[in-house]
Write a protein that holds these residues in place. Sequence first.
Motif, mmCIF file in Angstrom:
data_model
loop_
_atom_site.group_PDB
_atom_site.id
_atom_site.type_symbol
_atom_site.label_atom_id
_atom_site.label_comp_id
_atom_site.label_asym_id
_atom_site.label_seq_id
_atom_site.Cartn_x
_atom_site.Cartn_y
_atom_site.Cartn_z
ATOM 1 N N GLU A 1 4.736 5.371 -6.913
ATOM 2 C CA GLU A 1 6.004 5.055 -7.396
ATOM 3 C C GLU A 1 6.519 3.629 -6.731
ATOM 4 O OE1 GLU A 1 7.203 6.524 -10.246
ATOM 5 O OE2 GLU A 1 6.181 8.667 -10.404
ATOM 6 N N GLU A 2 7.377 2.983 -7.563
ATOM 7 C CA GLU A 2 8.116 1.641 -6.521
ATOM 8 C C GLU A 2 9.545 2.223 -5.531
ATOM 9 O OE1 GLU A 2 10.254 -2.372 -8.180
ATOM 10 O OE2 GLU A 2 9.030 -1.181 -9.907
ATOM 11 N N PHE B 1 11.233 0.557 3.168
ATOM 12 C CA PHE B 1 9.699 0.056 3.715
ATOM 13 C C PHE B 1 8.873 -0.593 2.949
ATOM 14 C CE2 PHE B 1 11.396 5.062 3.493
ATOM 15 C CZ PHE B 1 11.569 4.640 5.685
ATOM 16 N N ILE B 2 8.939 -1.779 3.981
ATOM 17 C CA ILE B 2 7.645 -2.830 3.945
ATOM 18 C C ILE B 2 6.466 -3.396 5.117
ATOM 19 C CG2 ILE B 2 7.984 -5.298 3.671
ATOM 20 C CD1 ILE B 2 11.030 -4.771 3.621
ATOM 21 N N PRO B 3 5.248 -3.665 4.531
ATOM 22 C CA PRO B 3 4.408 -2.536 5.445
ATOM 23 C C PRO B 3 4.199 -4.483 6.253
ATOM 24 C CG PRO B 3 3.351 -2.481 3.439
ATOM 25 C CD PRO B 3 5.288 -1.954 3.392
ATOM 26 N N SER C 1 5.717 10.740 5.413
ATOM 27 C CA SER C 1 4.480 10.039 5.615
ATOM 28 C C SER C 1 3.713 11.644 5.596
ATOM 29 C CB SER C 1 4.291 9.500 7.272
ATOM 30 O OG SER C 1 3.470 9.171 7.792
ATOM 31 N N GLU C 2 4.430 12.393 6.014
ATOM 32 C CA GLU C 2 3.971 13.892 5.715
ATOM 33 C C GLU C 2 3.757 14.289 4.137
ATOM 34 O OE1 GLU C 2 5.513 18.286 7.124
ATOM 35 O OE2 GLU C 2 5.825 17.037 8.600
ATOM 36 N N LYS C 3 4.721 13.589 3.775
ATOM 37 C CA LYS C 3 4.540 14.481 2.045
ATOM 38 C C LYS C 3 4.127 13.581 1.845
ATOM 39 C CE LYS C 3 7.841 15.436 -1.756
ATOM 40 N NZ LYS C 3 9.791 15.372 -2.404
ATOM 41 N N TYR C 4 3.385 12.731 1.595
ATOM 42 C CA TYR C 4 2.783 11.433 1.181
ATOM 43 C C TYR C 4 2.011 11.377 1.244
ATOM 44 C CZ TYR C 4 7.324 11.508 -2.712
ATOM 45 O OH TYR C 4 8.327 12.221 -3.246
ATOM 46 N N ASP C 5 1.593 11.970 2.442
ATOM 47 C CA ASP C 5 0.580 11.309 3.609
ATOM 48 C C ASP C 5 -0.256 9.997 3.984
ATOM 49 O OD1 ASP C 5 -1.720 11.501 5.017
ATOM 50 O OD2 ASP C 5 -3.261 11.596 3.701
ATOM 51 N N LEU C 6 1.247 8.759 3.798
ATOM 52 C CA LEU C 6 1.556 7.734 3.815
ATOM 53 C C LEU C 6 0.768 7.390 5.284
ATOM 54 C CD1 LEU C 6 5.451 7.050 3.189
ATOM 55 C CD2 LEU C 6 3.430 6.722 2.139
ATOM 56 N N HIS D 1 1.173 -1.296 0.098
ATOM 57 C CA HIS D 1 -0.099 0.114 -0.100
ATOM 58 C C HIS D 1 0.533 0.968 0.133
ATOM 59 C CE1 HIS D 1 0.461 -0.173 4.161
ATOM 60 N NE2 HIS D 1 0.521 0.913 4.251
ATOM 61 N N LEU D 2 1.715 0.529 0.166
ATOM 62 C CA LEU D 2 2.742 2.401 0.487
ATOM 63 C C LEU D 2 3.400 2.899 -1.327
ATOM 64 C CD1 LEU D 2 5.760 1.328 3.002
ATOM 65 C CD2 LEU D 2 3.143 3.023 2.716
ATOM 66 N N ARG D 3 3.777 1.875 -1.598
ATOM 67 C CA ARG D 3 4.053 2.041 -3.203
ATOM 68 C C ARG D 3 2.406 2.707 -4.136
ATOM 69 N NH1 ARG D 3 5.330 -2.922 -6.549
ATOM 70 N NH2 ARG D 3 7.266 -3.509 -5.282
#
Length: 77
Positions: free
Chosen positions: A16-17, A70-72, A36-41, A9-11
């Motif tokens: 982007e990959e 980064f691996i959820p 997290s702030e820049k991409y609202d992750l 879901h982060l991708r």
Amino acid sequence: MNKILFFAHLRDAVGEEFLCLDASGKTVAQLKAELSEKYDLPRMDTVMTAINEEFASNDEVIQDGDEIAFIPPVSGG
């Protein structure tokens, strides 16, 4: 420069990959907060981080040229 890889879901959230950013000198926690702030992750607190294919803690400092992934958490059934 650092290559930042995103999975699951982060991708989708970043769109982007991977990204190429200068993250050297930052801790994993600082990079997580910035992205997290820049991409609202979502749920970055539960995301595992690997630096150069080895799991890393939030207080590990990123060096120039490191590859960060980064691996959820994965669920299945």
